[in-house]
Design a protein around this motif. Structure first.
Motif, PDB file in Angstrom:
ATOM      1  N   GLU A  18     -82.127  60.567  63.670  1.00  0.00           N
ATOM      2  CA  GLU A  18     -82.095  61.459  62.496  1.00  0.00           C
ATOM      3  C   GLU A  18     -83.465  62.118  62.319  1.00  0.00           C
ATOM      4  OE1 GLU A  18     -79.074  61.400  60.783  1.00  0.00           O
ATOM      5  OE2 GLU A  18     -78.483  59.948  62.311  1.00  0.00           O
ATOM      6  N   GLY A  21     -85.986  66.401  65.070  1.00  0.00           N
ATOM      7  CA  GLY A  21     -86.373  67.783  65.362  1.00  0.00           C
ATOM      8  C   GLY A  21     -85.464  68.492  66.354  1.00  0.00           C
ATOM      9  N   LYS A  22     -84.263  67.969  66.578  1.00  0.00           N
ATOM     10  CA  LYS A  22     -83.346  68.560  67.567  1.00  0.00           C
ATOM     11  C   LYS A  22     -82.972  70.005  67.216  1.00  0.00           C
ATOM     12  CE  LYS A  22     -80.450  65.407  66.618  1.00  0.00           C
ATOM     13  NZ  LYS A  22     -81.323  64.806  65.573  1.00  0.00           N
ATOM     14  N   SER A  23     -82.578  70.214  65.945  1.00  0.00           N
ATOM     15  CA  SER A  23     -82.143  71.568  65.563  1.00  0.00           C
ATOM     16  C   SER A  23     -83.311  72.540  65.681  1.00  0.00           C
ATOM     17  CB  SER A  23     -81.619  71.595  64.119  1.00  0.00           C
ATOM     18  OG  SER A  23     -80.797  70.504  63.880  1.00  0.00           O
ATOM     19  N   THR A  24     -84.482  72.103  65.210  1.00  0.00           N
ATOM     20  CA  THR A  24     -85.682  72.948  65.271  1.00  0.00           C
ATOM     21  C   THR A  24     -85.981  73.319  66.722  1.00  0.00           C
ATOM     22  OG1 THR A  24     -86.575  71.792  63.346  1.00  0.00           O
ATOM     23  CG2 THR A  24     -88.152  72.990  64.722  1.00  0.00           C
ATOM     24  N   ARG A 101     -76.989  67.520  70.045  1.00  0.00           N
ATOM     25  CA  ARG A 101     -76.239  66.261  70.251  1.00  0.00           C
ATOM     26  C   ARG A 101     -75.042  66.492  71.180  1.00  0.00           C
ATOM     27  NH1 ARG A 101     -78.030  62.176  67.258  1.00  0.00           N
ATOM     28  NH2 ARG A 101     -78.946  62.498  65.220  1.00  0.00           N
ATOM     29  N   THR A 106     -72.978  59.572  71.297  1.00  0.00           N
ATOM     30  CA  THR A 106     -71.896  58.575  71.212  1.00  0.00           C
ATOM     31  C   THR A 106     -72.330  57.273  71.878  1.00  0.00           C
ATOM     32  OG1 THR A 106     -70.239  60.326  71.234  1.00  0.00           O
ATOM     33  CG2 THR A 106     -69.469  58.111  71.733  1.00  0.00           C
ATOM     34  N   GLN A 110     -72.331  55.014  68.608  1.00  0.00           N
ATOM     35  CA  GLN A 110     -71.132  54.173  68.615  1.00  0.00           C
ATOM     36  C   GLN A 110     -71.320  52.985  69.567  1.00  0.00           C
ATOM     37  OE1 GLN A 110     -70.789  57.751  68.166  1.00  0.00           O
ATOM     38  NE2 GLN A 110     -70.598  56.960  66.079  1.00  0.00           N
ATOM     39  N   ARG A 154     -85.789  67.311  54.041  1.00  0.00           N
ATOM     40  CA  ARG A 154     -85.088  68.557  54.316  1.00  0.00           C
ATOM     41  C   ARG A 154     -83.824  68.683  53.469  1.00  0.00           C
ATOM     42  NH1 ARG A 154     -81.713  68.514  59.070  1.00  0.00           N
ATOM     43  NH2 ARG A 154     -80.706  67.404  57.400  1.00  0.00           N
ATOM     44  N   LYS A 199     -94.577  70.898  66.083  1.00  0.00           N
ATOM     45  CA  LYS A 199     -93.402  71.603  66.616  1.00  0.00           C
ATOM     46  C   LYS A 199     -93.750  72.477  67.821  1.00  0.00           C
ATOM     47  CE  LYS A 199     -91.386  71.943  61.998  1.00  0.00           C
ATOM     48  NZ  LYS A 199     -90.939  72.838  60.914  1.00  0.00           N
TER      49      LYS A 199
HETATM   50  N1  T5A Z   1     -73.211  61.246  65.637  1.00  0.00           N
HETATM   51  C1  T5A Z   1     -73.146  62.446  66.284  1.00  0.00           C
HETATM   52  C2  T5A Z   1     -72.631  60.103  66.161  1.00  0.00           C
HETATM   53  O1  T5A Z   1     -72.655  59.039  65.538  1.00  0.00           O
HETATM   54  N2  T5A Z   1     -72.004  60.171  67.380  1.00  0.00           N
HETATM   55  C3  T5A Z   1     -71.902  61.353  68.074  1.00  0.00           C
HETATM   56  O2  T5A Z   1     -71.302  61.378  69.179  1.00  0.00           O
HETATM   57  C4  T5A Z   1     -72.500  62.531  67.505  1.00  0.00           C
HETATM   58  C5  T5A Z   1     -72.402  63.839  68.235  1.00  0.00           C
HETATM   59  C6  T5A Z   1     -74.683  64.182  62.803  1.00  0.00           C
HETATM   60  C7  T5A Z   1     -74.513  62.675  62.694  1.00  0.00           C
HETATM   61  O3  T5A Z   1     -73.453  62.268  63.549  1.00  0.00           O
HETATM   62  C8  T5A Z   1     -73.880  61.193  64.329  1.00  0.00           C
HETATM   63  C9  T5A Z   1     -75.375  61.308  64.414  1.00  0.00           C
HETATM   64  C10 T5A Z   1     -75.762  61.951  63.106  1.00  0.00           C
HETATM   65  O4  T5A Z   1     -76.028  60.915  62.181  1.00  0.00           O
HETATM   66  P1  T5A Z   1     -76.166  65.913  61.544  1.00  0.00           P
HETATM   67  O5  T5A Z   1     -76.082  66.350  60.116  1.00  0.00           O
HETATM   68  O6  T5A Z   1     -75.762  66.901  62.573  1.00  0.00           O
HETATM   69  O7  T5A Z   1     -75.334  64.589  61.674  1.00  0.00           O
HETATM   70  O8  T5A Z   1     -77.601  65.300  61.686  1.00  0.00           O
HETATM   71  P2  T5A Z   1     -78.665  65.255  62.810  1.00  0.00           P
HETATM   72  O9  T5A Z   1     -78.106  65.682  64.119  1.00  0.00           O
HETATM   73  O10 T5A Z   1     -79.305  63.907  62.779  1.00  0.00           O
HETATM   74  O11 T5A Z   1     -79.640  66.373  62.341  1.00  0.00           O
HETATM   75  P3  T5A Z   1     -80.913  66.335  61.464  1.00  0.00           P
HETATM   76  O12 T5A Z   1     -80.954  67.695  60.879  1.00  0.00           O
HETATM   77  O13 T5A Z   1     -80.997  65.168  60.547  1.00  0.00           O
HETATM   78  O14 T5A Z   1     -82.061  66.154  62.455  1.00  0.00           O
HETATM   79  P4  T5A Z   1     -82.723  67.084  63.528  1.00  0.00           P
HETATM   80  O15 T5A Z   1     -81.886  68.254  63.899  1.00  0.00           O
HETATM   81  O16 T5A Z   1     -83.157  66.201  64.611  1.00  0.00           O
HETATM   82  O17 T5A Z   1     -84.028  67.593  62.777  1.00  0.00           O
HETATM   83  P5  T5A Z   1     -84.452  69.065  62.251  1.00  0.00           P
HETATM   84  O18 T5A Z   1     -84.849  69.916  63.376  1.00  0.00           O
HETATM   85  O19 T5A Z   1     -83.415  69.539  61.312  1.00  0.00           O
HETATM   86  O20 T5A Z   1     -85.771  68.647  61.472  1.00  0.00           O
HETATM   87  C11 T5A Z   1     -85.708  67.840  60.305  1.00  0.00           C
HETATM   88  C12 T5A Z   1     -86.919  68.181  59.422  1.00  0.00           C
HETATM   89  O21 T5A Z   1     -88.112  67.805  60.096  1.00  0.00           O
HETATM   90  C13 T5A Z   1     -88.937  68.958  60.302  1.00  0.00           C
HETATM   91  C14 T5A Z   1     -88.044  70.171  60.160  1.00  0.00           C
HETATM   92  O22 T5A Z   1     -88.745  71.317  59.729  1.00  0.00           O
HETATM   93  C15 T5A Z   1     -87.030  69.696  59.125  1.00  0.00           C
HETATM   94  O23 T5A Z   1     -87.511  69.862  57.831  1.00  0.00           O
HETATM   95  N3  T5A Z   1     -89.549  68.832  61.629  1.00  0.00           N
HETATM   96  C16 T5A Z   1     -90.809  68.439  61.843  1.00  0.00           C
HETATM   97  N4  T5A Z   1     -91.788  68.087  61.004  1.00  0.00           N
HETATM   98  C17 T5A Z   1     -92.977  67.732  61.580  1.00  0.00           C
HETATM   99  N5  T5A Z   1     -93.221  67.753  62.922  1.00  0.00           N
HETATM  100  C18 T5A Z   1     -92.262  68.102  63.788  1.00  0.00           C
HETATM  101  N6  T5A Z   1     -92.506  68.104  65.108  1.00  0.00           N
HETATM  102  C19 T5A Z   1     -90.987  68.456  63.257  1.00  0.00           C
HETATM  103  N7  T5A Z   1     -89.825  68.859  63.818  1.00  0.00           N
HETATM  104  C20 T5A Z   1     -88.940  69.069  62.822  1.00  0.00           C
END
Ligand code: T5A
Length: 224
Positions: A18, A21-24, A101, A106, A110, A154, A199
């Motif tokens: 979680e 930073g994947k989306s970023t 992801r 998974t 899982q 966030r 980033k």
């Molecule tokens: N899941 C998913 C499973 O259990 N099994 C599966 O097979 C699949 C595909 C998806 C959930 O589903 C689960 C996993 C997950 O729990 P989701 O809402 O899509 O849920 O959540 P995540 O994929 O976890 O996405 P997040 O948005 O939480 O995380 P990200 O994408 O990793 O992070 P991002 O880029 O949005 O950044 C988060 C914050 O951190 C900052 C960003 O600006 C943002 O504010 N940030 C940084 N700050 C400082 N330094 C850096 N280097 C930074 N990079 C980003």
């Protein structure tokens, strides 16, 4: 007269815990590739296609618990729809696909998190994706305490934690260990990166690996 066959596009996935930073980083890579003249489909899991987005709402917004096997089947169902209706057609048309992801989530959530047997995870993976495997997987490694803090910040005060964000620290630590193990087991496909770096520095390391892997030089991209 038929035209030249189109070269299959490249398939790049981003994985990690979680808030790692994947989306970023997926967005930054797409911008950098655009600078090199490569258009990408930026997509995500669970979701990415209309049917899979409906399953996403069930998985992330529904408050009722699912048995771990049922949860695994739902992720596999969403993935099958996404692969068949979006990822495979895009790759076949020569587009690059960047997915936030994919199968490793998974395996980690899982498999390691919910302790579903690896043999079951493997069967579901084969059913859902067939031969549609990533060419490159970037795994962003971060202490889950920091990742969850970033994800909380966030989301803001009004957003509720979803079924995974609300799990215990021990659960998230198992997931981190599972991603690290995947990277160690498949170094040709996976790049493990320290996601505590800023980033821009993370983005530069990803661009360097993409350049090595595919022989193209992503542009410098927009400021993060
Ligand atoms: N899941 C998913 C499973 O259990 N099994 C599966 O097979 C699949 C595909 C998806 C959930 O589903 C689960 C996993 C997950 O729990 P989701 O809402 O899509 O849920 O959540 P995540 O994929 O976890 O996405 P997040 O948005 O939480 O995380 P990200 O994408 O990793 O992070 P991002 O880029 O949005 O950044 C988060 C914050 O951190 C900052 C960003 O600006 C943002 O504010 N940030 C940084 N700050 C400082 N330094 C850096 N280097 C930074 N990079 C980003």
């Amino acid at each position: 007269m038929s035209g030249q066959p189109v070269a299959r596009g490249r398939f790049i996935t981003f994985e990690g815990g979680e808030g790692s930073g994947k989306s970023t980083q997926g967005r930054l890579l797409a911008e950098r590739l655009a600078g090199a003249g490569i258009t990408c489909r930026l997509t995500r899991e669970p979701g990415g296609s209309p049917g899979a987005e409906a399953v996403r709402r069930l998985l992330l917004e529904e408050r009722q618990p699912f048995h771990p096997l049922a949860e695994s089947l739902l992720f596999a169902a969403a993935r099958a729809d996404h692969v068949k209706t979006l990822i495979e057609p895009a790759l076949a048309a020569g587009e690059w696909v960047i997915c936030d992801r994919f199968i490793d989530s998974t395996r980690a959530y899982q498999g390691a998190g919910r302790t579903v047997a690896a043999s079951v995870i493997d069967q579901l993976e084969t059913l859902a994706i067939g031969a549609c495997r990533p060419d490159l997987t970037i795994i962003l490694d971060l202490d889950p305490r920091l990742g969850l803090t970033r994800a909380d910040a966030r989301r803001g005060a009004s957003g509720a934690a979803d079924r995974f964000e609300g799990e215990t620290l021990a659960f998230h630590e198992r997931i981190r260990a599972a991603f690290r193990a995947i990277a160690a087991a498949e170094p040709a496909r996976c790049l493990l990166l320290d996601a505590t770096a800023d980033k821009a520095a993370v983005s530069d390391r990803i661009a360097a690996r993409v350049s090595d892997a595919f022989g193209i030089t992503p542009g410098s991209g927009a400021a993060p």
